[in-house]
Design a protein around this motif. Structure first.
Motif, PDB file in Angstrom:
ATOM      1  N   LEU A   1      22.151   6.188-127.819  1.00 58.33           N
ATOM      2  CA  LEU A   1      21.488   6.943-127.416  1.00 58.33           C
ATOM      3  C   LEU A   1      20.080   6.059-127.245  1.00 58.33           C
ATOM      4  CD1 LEU A   1      20.295   9.967-126.438  1.00 58.33           C
ATOM      5  CD2 LEU A   1      19.651  10.150-128.546  1.00 58.33           C
TER       6      LEU A   1
ATOM      7  N   PRO B   1      16.104   5.717-124.875  1.00 57.82           N
ATOM      8  CA  PRO B   1      15.137   6.843-124.187  1.00 57.82           C
ATOM      9  C   PRO B   1      15.587   7.143-122.839  1.00 57.82           C
ATOM     10  CG  PRO B   1      13.984   5.026-125.622  1.00 57.82           C
ATOM     11  CD  PRO B   1      15.407   4.638-125.723  1.00 57.82           C
TER      12      PRO B   1
ATOM     13  N   ALA C   1      18.188   9.731-123.082  1.00 59.88           N
ATOM     14  CA  ALA C   1      17.875  10.935-123.364  1.00 59.88           C
ATOM     15  C   ALA C   1      17.144  11.512-122.191  1.00 59.88           C
ATOM     16  CB  ALA C   1      16.672  10.718-124.657  1.00 59.88           C
TER      17      ALA C   1
ATOM     18  N   TYR D   1      19.632  12.890-119.596  1.00 60.96           N
ATOM     19  CA  TYR D   1      20.703  14.085-120.127  1.00 60.96           C
ATOM     20  C   TYR D   1      19.547  15.122-120.427  1.00 60.96           C
ATOM     21  CZ  TYR D   1      24.897  11.468-119.425  1.00 60.96           C
ATOM     22  OH  TYR D   1      25.911  10.852-118.854  1.00 60.96           O
ATOM     23  N   ARG D   2      18.160  14.894-120.539  1.00 59.39           N
ATOM     24  CA  ARG D   2      17.264  15.813-120.902  1.00 59.39           C
ATOM     25  C   ARG D   2      17.540  16.179-122.351  1.00 59.39           C
ATOM     26  NH1 ARG D   2      18.713  17.976-115.735  1.00 59.39           N
ATOM     27  NH2 ARG D   2      16.701  17.705-114.190  1.00 59.39           N
ATOM     28  N   ILE D   3      17.792  15.271-123.154  1.00 59.03           N
ATOM     29  CA  ILE D   3      17.959  15.781-124.753  1.00 59.03           C
ATOM     30  C   ILE D   3      16.719  15.227-125.443  1.00 59.03           C
ATOM     31  CG2 ILE D   3      18.734  14.522-126.804  1.00 59.03           C
ATOM     32  CD1 ILE D   3      21.104  13.447-124.637  1.00 59.03           C
ATOM     33  N   SER D   4      16.226  16.449-126.124  1.00 56.29           N
ATOM     34  CA  SER D   4      14.836  16.302-126.745  1.00 56.29           C
ATOM     35  C   SER D   4      15.282  16.791-128.455  1.00 56.29           C
ATOM     36  CB  SER D   4      13.978  17.135-126.512  1.00 56.29           C
ATOM     37  OG  SER D   4      14.393  18.580-126.391  1.00 56.29           O
TER      38      SER D   4
ATOM     39  N   LYS E   1      16.614  11.275-131.893  1.00 53.69           N
ATOM     40  CA  LYS E   1      16.007   9.843-131.233  1.00 53.69           C
ATOM     41  C   LYS E   1      17.446   8.935-131.373  1.00 53.69           C
ATOM     42  CE  LYS E   1      11.540  10.165-130.679  1.00 53.69           C
ATOM     43  NZ  LYS E   1      11.624  11.391-129.883  1.00 53.69           N
TER      44      LYS E   1
ATOM     45  N   LEU F   1      25.777   9.153-127.750  1.00 57.25           N
ATOM     46  CA  LEU F   1      25.980  10.051-126.598  1.00 57.25           C
ATOM     47  C   LEU F   1      27.100  10.003-126.107  1.00 57.25           C
ATOM     48  CD1 LEU F   1      24.178  11.979-124.812  1.00 57.25           C
ATOM     49  CD2 LEU F   1      24.076   9.652-123.389  1.00 57.25           C
TER      50      LEU F   1
ATOM     51  N   VAL G   1      25.270  14.880-128.264  1.00 53.94           N
ATOM     52  CA  VAL G   1      24.923  13.694-129.105  1.00 53.94           C
ATOM     53  C   VAL G   1      25.641  13.914-130.422  1.00 53.94           C
ATOM     54  CG1 VAL G   1      23.179  12.399-130.302  1.00 53.94           C
ATOM     55  CG2 VAL G   1      22.774  13.535-127.967  1.00 53.94           C
TER      56      VAL G   1
ATOM     57  N   HIS H   1      24.493  17.315-131.446  1.00 53.22           N
ATOM     58  CA  HIS H   1      23.219  18.016-131.083  1.00 53.22           C
ATOM     59  C   HIS H   1      23.478  18.452-129.506  1.00 53.22           C
ATOM     60  CE1 HIS H   1      18.812  18.483-130.689  1.00 53.22           C
ATOM     61  NE2 HIS H   1      19.075  17.937-129.584  1.00 53.22           N
TER      62      HIS H   1
END
Length: 97
Positions: A14, A16, A19, A22-25, A28, A32, A52, A85
């Motif tokens: 993963l 930034p 992230a 793939y709109r991952i929040s 960190k 993936l 994730v 996640h």
């Protein structure tokens, strides 16, 4: 790579950039899932592109090296526990053949 073939999924560490794509929040670190092969172990488990992987069998997965080792050590006959996640929440998947 051997671990990807065993699982039937392509993965990347993963970043930034990934992230954002793939709109991952909320996480960190982790590995993936960028592709799942139809009919593979990953497909049977219900892994999806954009998931994730945070842990495998209670071992933290932060790098591809962590992922490779955990998959190599995992035994589907005994069962594998994944912490995933997805879309803002984390959950566990147990898979056994």
């Amino acid at each position: 790579r051997e671990a990807e073939e065993k699982l039937g999924a392509r993965v990347q560490e993963l970043t930034p950039q990934l992230a954002m794509r793939y709109r991952i929040s909320g996480v960190k670190r982790g590995v993936l899932v960028i592709e799942v092969e139809d009919g593979s172990l990953a497909d049977e488990m219900g892994l999806q592109e954009g998931d994730v992987i945070l842990e495998i069998n209670r071992k933290k997965i932060e790098t591809i090296k962590d992922f490779d080792k955990a998959i190599k050590d995992a035994n589907v006959d005994k069962g594998i526990l994944f912490q995933i996640h997805r879309r803002g929440s984390s959950f566990y998947i147990t898979f056994k053949k």
